[in-house]
Design a protein around this motif. Structure first.
Motif, PDB file in Angstrom:
ATOM      1  N   GLU A  19      -1.559   6.304   1.923  1.00 55.00           N
ATOM      2  CA  GLU A  19      -2.917   5.747   1.869  1.00 55.00           C
ATOM      3  C   GLU A  19      -3.244   4.835   3.045  1.00 55.00           C
ATOM      4  O   GLU A  19      -4.321   4.273   3.103  1.00 55.00           O
ATOM      5  N   LYS A  20      -2.296   4.711   3.948  1.00 54.05           N
ATOM      6  CA  LYS A  20      -2.450   3.691   4.994  1.00 54.05           C
ATOM      7  C   LYS A  20      -3.590   3.958   5.968  1.00 54.05           C
ATOM      8  O   LYS A  20      -4.031   3.053   6.658  1.00 54.05           O
ATOM      9  N   ARG A  53      -6.394   6.058   5.001  1.00 57.15           N
ATOM     10  CA  ARG A  53      -7.605   6.250   4.210  1.00 57.15           C
ATOM     11  C   ARG A  53      -8.340   4.932   3.939  1.00 57.15           C
ATOM     12  O   ARG A  53      -9.565   4.885   3.932  1.00 57.15           O
ATOM     13  N   ILE A  54      -7.557   3.854   3.733  1.00 59.92           N
ATOM     14  CA  ILE A  54      -8.181   2.578   3.339  1.00 59.92           C
ATOM     15  C   ILE A  54      -9.159   2.021   4.368  1.00 59.92           C
ATOM     16  O   ILE A  54      -9.980   1.179   4.052  1.00 59.92           O
ATOM     17  N   ILE A  63       0.865  -1.193   0.000  1.00 59.48           N
ATOM     18  CA  ILE A  63       0.000   0.000   0.000  1.00 59.48           C
ATOM     19  C   ILE A  63       0.893   1.231   0.000  1.00 59.48           C
ATOM     20  O   ILE A  63       1.850   1.306   0.775  1.00 59.48           O
ATOM     21  N   GLN A  80     -13.487   3.561   0.484  1.00 63.93           N
ATOM     22  CA  GLN A  80     -12.179   4.027   0.012  1.00 63.93           C
ATOM     23  C   GLN A  80     -11.427   2.842  -0.575  1.00 63.93           C
ATOM     24  O   GLN A  80     -11.127   1.878   0.122  1.00 63.93           O
ATOM     25  N   ARG A  81     -11.134   2.930  -1.877  1.00 63.17           N
ATOM     26  CA  ARG A  81     -10.446   1.819  -2.548  1.00 63.17           C
ATOM     27  C   ARG A  81      -9.286   2.350  -3.356  1.00 63.17           C
ATOM     28  O   ARG A  81      -9.354   3.419  -3.940  1.00 63.17           O
ATOM     29  N   LEU A  82      -8.229   1.542  -3.386  1.00 58.70           N
ATOM     30  CA  LEU A  82      -7.128   1.841  -4.297  1.00 58.70           C
ATOM     31  C   LEU A  82      -7.250   0.794  -5.415  1.00 58.70           C
ATOM     32  O   LEU A  82      -8.082  -0.096  -5.344  1.00 58.70           O
ATOM     33  N   ASN A  83      -6.418   0.852  -6.374  1.00 58.24           N
ATOM     34  CA  ASN A  83      -6.334  -0.155  -7.449  1.00 58.24           C
ATOM     35  C   ASN A  83      -7.692  -0.534  -8.038  1.00 58.24           C
ATOM     36  O   ASN A  83      -7.958  -1.705  -8.311  1.00 58.24           O
ATOM     37  N   LYS A  84      -8.564   0.450  -8.195  1.00 56.11           N
ATOM     38  CA  LYS A  84      -9.938   0.159  -8.640  1.00 56.11           C
ATOM     39  C   LYS A  84      -9.980  -0.559  -9.992  1.00 56.11           C
ATOM     40  O   LYS A  84     -10.833  -1.398 -10.226  1.00 56.11           O
TER      41      LYS A  84
END
Ligand code: ADP
Length: 620
Positions: free
Chosen positions: A562-563, A565-566, A558, A571-575
């Motif tokens: 962003e540690k 926010r997730i 990660i 809240q998503r990363l790598n959508k």
């Protein structure tokens, strides 16, 4: 011989009047006593008038005065007379007391001269009286005053090396009036140690430099009684040499003991108010603090009371004004102020909430002369109250949100299921009639509906989280096994390797803990690196009040920023690359908070992540 002296002597011899005048004006009595006929004695008129008698009525007999002289003084005078008769160099000179006709005492200095015959035998005595009653009375008065005040006198005659102590000085030392002190014994009366050292130094310095002294020391009397005395001394110099030192000597035992007692009481009082967990002060009528306790000093940022006395400008003008008004009202009405909630702001801007009490203090005449202030710092209660207020608003809002999410997700599922049914029906029933590209759109719609259904499903379970049931003992190892069984398809597909450390039995909400592991493990599998088989390490360790767990993977990691926010919902990363709803970690957070714990992640992008969470339910 001087001619005037000769003339005067001749005059006296030739004229009785001249002699009479001399003896009457310079003496208070003249007597002439016949030692061969001891009862015969001539007394001049002044002799009797001085003693209050009419000379005409008094016989020229020794018995006349022997009746009114004090017997003990007569004894001394008689002894002295005998000594003088035997030895002309021994003076016949003493002070004797007569009883005046009106009963009062007359102090007479009585001097005599023996008149001898040719063989040297004393045959007459010529005597003279001087009335010293006024001086004696003054002296007596002074002695009595000194006795009452316990003030004595002392003197060291350095020329004759003699020490003089007055009666009271001797009384204080508890020695007889006949006691003759010398310097060494005088100093040894002082208590060994500080007192003796100080007096020795004082004597040394007054003799050497003429430095006067005034000291309070402890004495050990002849009767071995400890006593506080005040010794004052000064020197008399002549030709640069100290001839005499003298001063006063006072018994101050009572005052000193009272002083020591007062000091003790003061110290005790100070200790008492210092140990109180409140700010305490006393203000005078001018609203100045004249006594403060430790807590108040610390609050003001002062080291000692002296600092506060010098400058008590700690508050801005508007606050000072309010304080002054309060003080004045207490002084004017005598009505105390009790537990008034007050926000105090200091010059440096610090704000403190106090529960303030101001109580009037009365002097012995019943008049208000000061006030006692007690301030209890309630800042932390005030802050807690405020927090509680905010929290209760937040809680209401959260409840409303959850309610809303629940209704929406619940109600949404129904039309969604219908829509899914309709489209499936459409494909099955009319597939022959549907063009290929439209089929593609329909498939896509089904997929979207499925995704939406999953989303709604998760939202529903998220909103149900706060309605959890009872805590139970649960074996985390067993829970993990169940999770692995549930996830077996995905595990096999991804060829996941597990390493499991020790896992405890904890007090928790079973379904939630299972969900927690499930979310973290499925994320660890989902966010794997392509071409690298996932390895997941799960373990735990004991911490205060509970356990800390970790779920470590070798996935994509990660990014640094962003540690946190997730863990927020949606809240998503790598959508683009990974499927998901963004609810999983928010759920995990909610679950651990339900167990008084926290959740966080450490990660290195491209190398993997470690999720930590704590379950702190041991003392519940
Ligand atoms: P979702 O998985 O549905 O996207 P989550 O709340 O479970 O939602 O996770 C939020 C985001 O955190 C994910 O989109 C992902 O970017 C990141 N994430 C979660 N777990 C991991 C992990 N083990 N490795 C890397 N990224 C992760």
């Amino acid at each position: 011989m001087n001619y005037l002296r000769k003339e005067l002597y001749d005059l006296i011899k030739s004229d009785d009047y001249i002699f009479d005048w001399i003896q009457a004006s310079s003496l208070d009595g003249l007597w002439y006593w016949d030692l061969e006929r001891m009862e015969e004695e001539w007394m001049n008129p002044k002799f009797w008038t001085t003693l209050g008698y009419d000379p005409a009525e008094m016989p020229h007999k020794a018995a006349a005065w022997q009746d009114i002289i004090f017997p003990e003084d007569l004894a001394i005078a008689t002894t002295n007379l005998q000594k003088h008769i035997a030895d002309p160099t021994h003076p016949y000179d003493q002070v004797v007391r007569y009883r005046h006709k009106n009963g009062s005492i007359v102090w007479i200095r009585c001097r005599g001269l023996a008149i001898r015959d040719q063989k040297g035998k004393a045959i007459r005595v010529l005597g003279a009286h001087t009335d010293i009653t006024p001086e004696k009375r003054k002296e007596q008065l002074l002695t009595e005053t000194n006795r009452a005040a316990r003030i004595g006198a002392w003197e060291i005659d350095l020329v004759n090396d003699a020490i003089y102590w007055s009666e009271v000085t001797k009384e204080i030392h508890e020695v007889p009036y006949s006691f003759v002190p010398d310097l060494a014994t005088a100093i040894n009366f002082y208590k060994e140690g500080e007192s003796r050292t100080i007096i020795s130094q004082c004597i040394e310095e007054v003799i050497a430099k003429g430095k006067a002294f005034d000291v309070e020391l402890q004495l050990l009397t002849a009767a071995k009684k400890e006593l506080w005395v005040r010794v004052i001394g000064q020197a008399e110099f002549y030709g640069g040499v100290c001839k005499r030192i003298f001063g006063t000597f006072q018994d101050i035992e009572k005052r000193k003991l009272a002083e020591i007692q007062l000091q003790k009481e003061r110290k005790f009082l100070q200790k008492l108010i210092d140990s109180l967990p409140v700010n305490v002060y006393v203000k005078n009528l001018a609203s100045r603090k004249i006594l403060v306790n430790k807590q108040e000093l610390a609050f003001l940022g002062a080291k000692e009371l002296a600092e506060v006395l010098k400058d008590d400008n700690y508050y801005p003008p508007d606050i000072t004004k309010i304080t002054l008004e309060e003080d004045r009202s207490v002084f004017a009405t005598g009505q105390p102020i009790i537990n008034k909630e007050t926000l105090t702001i200091k010059n440096d801007g610090t704000k403190t909430w106090f529960l303030i009490s101001k109580i009037p203090l009365f002097n012995e005449e019943g008049k208000i002369d000061s006030l006692l202030g007690i301030s209890y710092d309630i800042t932390k209660y005030k802050e807690a109250e405020e927090m509680l207020r905010k929290y209760s608003i937040l809680e209401t809002k959260t409840k409303e949100m959850e309610q809303f999410a629940y209704i929406v997700s619940h109600d949404l599922r129904e039309p969604l299921t219908s829509l899914q049914g309709y489209i499936t029906l459409l494909i099955e029933e009319f597939s022959a009639h549907i063009p290929e590209d439209a089929k593609y759109i329909l498939d896509f719609s089904i997929e979207t509906i499925n995704r939406m259904d999953a989303l709604v499903h998760e939202l529903l379970s998220h909103s149900r989280l706060s309605q959890v049931k009872e805590l139970a003992k649960l074996d985390c190892y067993k829970i993990l096994q169940e999770v692995l069984v549930d996830l077996s398809a995905s595990i096999l597909k991804n060829e996941v390797e597990f390493e499991v450390g020790k896992l405890p039995t904890i007090l928790a909400y079973p379904v939630k803990i299972k969900q927690l592991f499930q979310n973290l493990i499925s994320n660890a599998i989902k966010f794997r690196k392509k071409n690298v088989a996932p390895v997941i390490f799960i373990t735990s360790k004991k911490v205060d009040k509970g356990w800390q767990f970790q779920v470590k993977d070798n996935g994509i990691g990660i990014p640094e920023g962003e540690k946190e926010r997730i863990f927020q919902i949606f809240q998503r990363l790598n959508k683009e690359d990974y499927e998901g709803t963004g609810i999983g970690l928010a759920n995990c957070k909610k679950i651990v908070e339900l167990h008084n714990g926290g959740i966080w992640v450490t990660s290195k992008l491209g190398e993997g992540s470690t999720f930590y969470f704590t379950i702190l339910t041991e003392e519940i």
